[in-house]
Design an enzyme around this catalytic site. Structure first.
Site, PDB file in Angstrom:
ATOM      1  N   TYR A   1       0.847  -1.197   0.000  1.00 50.35           N
ATOM      2  CA  TYR A   1       0.000   0.000   0.000  1.00 50.35           C
ATOM      3  C   TYR A   1       0.881   1.244   0.000  1.00 50.35           C
ATOM      4  CZ  TYR A   1      -2.937   3.764   1.746  1.00 50.35           C
ATOM      5  OH  TYR A   1      -3.566   4.969   1.901  1.00 50.35           O
TER       6      TYR A   1
ATOM      7  N   HIS B   1      66.022   1.080  -9.265  1.00 48.37           N
ATOM      8  CA  HIS B   1      64.933   1.496 -10.146  1.00 48.37           C
ATOM      9  C   HIS B   1      64.049   0.287 -10.469  1.00 48.37           C
ATOM     10  CE1 HIS B   1      67.866  -0.293 -12.879  1.00 48.37           C
ATOM     11  NE2 HIS B   1      66.836  -0.556 -13.675  1.00 48.37           N
TER      12      HIS B   1
ATOM     13  N   THR C   1      62.105  -1.231 -13.979  1.00 49.86           N
ATOM     14  CA  THR C   1      61.974  -1.102 -15.427  1.00 49.86           C
ATOM     15  C   THR C   1      60.519  -1.298 -15.834  1.00 49.86           C
ATOM     16  OG1 THR C   1      64.228  -1.888 -15.807  1.00 49.86           O
ATOM     17  CG2 THR C   1      62.685  -2.068 -17.645  1.00 49.86           C
TER      18      THR C   1
ATOM     19  N   THR D   1      66.378  -4.464  -8.685  1.00 47.13           N
ATOM     20  CA  THR D   1      67.621  -5.223  -8.544  1.00 47.13           C
ATOM     21  C   THR D   1      68.360  -4.785  -7.284  1.00 47.13           C
ATOM     22  OG1 THR D   1      67.801  -5.450 -10.939  1.00 47.13           O
ATOM     23  CG2 THR D   1      69.792  -5.848  -9.651  1.00 47.13           C
TER      24      THR D   1
ATOM     25  N   GLU E   1      64.274   7.205 -22.127  1.00 50.67           N
ATOM     26  CA  GLU E   1      65.609   7.360 -22.695  1.00 50.67           C
ATOM     27  C   GLU E   1      65.859   6.229 -23.674  1.00 50.67           C
ATOM     28  OE1 GLU E   1      68.608   6.882 -19.652  1.00 50.67           O
ATOM     29  OE2 GLU E   1      67.154   5.844 -18.391  1.00 50.67           O
TER      30      GLU E   1
ATOM     31  N   TRP F   1      75.008  -0.529 -20.373  1.00 49.45           N
ATOM     32  CA  TRP F   1      74.525  -0.065 -19.078  1.00 49.45           C
ATOM     33  C   TRP F   1      75.242  -0.742 -17.916  1.00 49.45           C
ATOM     34  CZ3 TRP F   1      72.561  -3.923 -16.022  1.00 49.45           C
ATOM     35  CH2 TRP F   1      72.188  -5.106 -16.668  1.00 49.45           C
TER      36      TRP F   1
END
Length: 627
Positions: free
Chosen positions: A105, A508, A510, A586, A614, A620
């Site tokens: 209702y 770092h 990658t 690493t 880069e 490297w």
């Protein structure tokens, strides 16, 4: 002459009057409300038949498609204490399935004559006061509307309920939301009754048989082991009261001895065959070998009759090699979704108009809702869906060519998508604070307006700044992020026994190492913060393992951001020399005497700097320094 196409056999009587099934026929015996209530309250299987489908249909509810302020107002009305629409609809569906029908209702403020039709266009802001759920036995129905030109054709011309002081009150059918249990397709068989049947009516035999099988098996358990004693002259003892008393005393004493000494005391020679004499005792056991399969068959039939998979009805794991039950549950949820569209949406149509006007003061034509998905995704599946949406949006924006859609429009649609599916919590608040893509100030190309230091000059943090490429000539690409909190990372490495490690400036992760020449400008940009940094939260799956042929020892970790960024560059044309991408940092190229199996991985957060683009330096390794 009437010819019947059917299988008959005069030898076996199949298909003739001799067939044992020839006299079988169906009959309908309606269940009364008292028996239906007793089944729902006293039988777990019947209760599940009634409750499961309404619970699943209303569990995730629905998502309104509108502006956020409008959605908040609509949901505030739906969740008001006296309205509580989701709960009321759930209860009404259960009542309809149990008794064949129910109504909700619609209580409107200031209503004087309930017998007058309810016009949703007359509803103003805040006019919806409450909702009440009534079963079919709490209302009296008027004559069924037989005018096919009326929108209420097939429904009662009015409903009558008890008002103040028990006085009857007539309610116009437009003021209720009507639910029907199992519809009766031949309306001629029910006359003026506007309701349907209870769903328990059709499954009654299956549910009763399953319950009876369960009860009978339970009754066999006390009879699983029965002692049998052969006693010579037993009939003579039972002829007199004194004999029966002696017999009772005899076996009472024998049972007492058995309980005290774990031994059976018998009167006899203990011999066998011709030498046997006196009393003899033996045990009989009942085999339950096939009873579980029999009970399972009855329960499976009941589940099928209720149109609910056994994995949901019985809360049991699926059986079979490699069975997960996913297909059964998907079929069940598809059934519930179909019921939402064919049963709930039409029934709620008028009430939804009232809710919208009560919440907003008007009825915007652009507002609608969608039923929320019932099948939940795992975190992995959610991440995969998120990545597919993001990659699709990037493709539409023109990652490799011109945009297929206006970027600002695509951005707004993507924001709405991620807000609705909850992929990015807090996105909406962030958009309100920082604005949409169209609100951002246009910035000129960094290559045209940013002065670059000469080669060899140092940029921020003492790092040599590489000369930017001022053209889009394809070239090999190496993308990485420096580990900003490297000193903290190296402190952990020394504590684990690594004598030599990379310097902090050489730490770092990658992202891309593409020997294939690519257009750097097609690589897009990262989704990091305004400062370009990326933080991998503490914890999660981490391992310290050797990697590659150069003697590297690395910390492996997971990052959806890095993985998606890597895949985005792969899809933009970048190459990758390995089967898959695994983010890592690493630690060293000289492990020394360290036992890697005893190393506790670094658990702290990893903070990475902005992406560095880069060209690949094949030498490297010569530039690495260990300390």
């Amino acid at each position: 002459m009437i010819s019947l196409d059917s299988l008959r056999s005069l030898v076996t009587g199949l298909g003739t009057s001799k067939d044992k099934g020839a006299s079988a026929s169906y009959y309908f015996q309606p269940l009364g409300p008292d028996e239906l209530n007793a089944m729902h309250r006293g039988d777990w299987l019947a209760q599940k038949v009634i409750d499961i489908i309404p619970n699943d249909m209303t569990r995730e509810w629905r998502n309104w498609q509108a502006k956020q302020p409008q959605i908040e107002k609509i949901e505030a009305v739906e969740k008001a204490p006296l309205i509580n629409l989701q709960v009321k609809v759930n209860l009404a569906l259960k009542m309809a399935r149990l008794h064949g029908g129910s109504v909700i209702y619609i209580g409107i403020k200031g209503t004087v004559d309930l017998s007058e039709p309810l016009d949703p266009r007359s509803i103003g802001r805040g006019d919806l006061a409450y909702l009440h759920v009534l079963s079919r036995y709490e209302v009296t129905c008027g004559e069924t509307v037989t005018d096919v030109t009326s929108e209420f054709y097939g429904q009662p011309s009015y409903y009558e309920v008890a008002g103040a002081n028990g006085a009857p009150v007539q309610i116009h059918p437009s003021r209720v939301v009507r639910f029907v249990g199992a519809p009766v397709l031949d309306r001629r068989s029910v006359g003026n009754d506007p309701w349907g049947d209870s769903v328990l009516q059709a499954v009654y035999d299956a549910v009763r048989n399953a319950g009876s099988a369960q009860g009978h098996i339970a009754a066999l358990i006390p009879e699983a082991k029965v002692d049998i004693i052969h006693m010579p002259g037993l009939g003579e003892f039972t002829k007199t009261e004194a004999g029966r008393a002696k017999l009772t005393a005899r076996f009472t004493y024998a049972n007492t001895m058995k309980s005290m000494l774990n031994a059976v005391l018998l009167d006899g020679t203990g011999g066998a065959g011709k030498d046997a004499g006196g009393e003899k005792w033996e045990q009989k056991q009942i085999s339950f070998a096939q009873l579980p399969e029999l009970l399972q068959s009855y329960l499976s039939i009941a589940s099928a009759a209720a149109d609910i998979p056994a994995t949901r009805m019985l809360s049991q794991s699926p059986k079979g090699l490699n069975a997960t039950g996913d297909s059964d549950m998907r079929n069940h949820y598809d059934n519930c979704t179909a019921r939402q569209g064919t049963e709930l949406s039409p029934a709620l149509n008028r009430l939804d108009e009232v809710i919208l006007r009560s919440a907003l003061g008007s009825r915007p034509a652009a507002i609608y809702y969608e039923w929320a998905p019932l099948w939940g995704l795992t975190e992995k599946e959610q991440a995969e869906v998120f990545k597919m949406k993001a990659d699709g949006a990037r493709a539409l924006a023109g990652a490799k060519g011109g945009p297929l859609l206006p970027v600002n429009a695509l951005s707004d649609a993507l924001v709405n998508t991620f807000t609705e599916d909850g992929s990015l919590p807090g996105l909406e608040a962030a958009i309100e604070e920082h604005g949409t893509l169209a609100d951002q100030p246009e910035t000129e190309s960094a290559n045209e307006n940013t002065e670059q230091p000469e080669s060899g000059e140092e940029g921020e943090e003492g790092q040599p700044t590489r000369r930017a490429a001022n053209d889009a000539k394809p070239r090999p690409l190496y993308v990485s992020r420096k580990l900003i909190n490297g000193r903290e990372f190296l402190k952990w490495a020394k504590e684990q026994g690594f004598a030599k490690t990379l310097k902090a400036d050489d730490l770092h992760v990658t992202i891309t190492y593409s020997r294939e020449a690519v257009d750097w400008m097609a690589m897009g940009q990262s989704w990091g913060g305004e400062d370009g940094k990326l933080t991998v939260p503490a914890g999660g799956a981490r391992l310290v393992e050797p990697l590659g042929d150069e003697g590297a020892v690395v910390l492996l970790f997971n990052s959806s951001e890095l993985a998606w960024r890597h895949m985005g560059m792969r899809e933009a044309g970048a190459s990758w020399d390995h089967p898959e991408y695994q983010p890592h940092v690493t630690i060293t190229y000289e492990v020394g005497d360290v036992d890697l199996s005893q190393v506790e991985p670094y658990r702290g957060k990893l903070v990475f700097g902005p992406e560095v683009f880069e060209e690949i330096d094949e030498c490297w390794a010569e530039n690495l320094n260990e300390t």
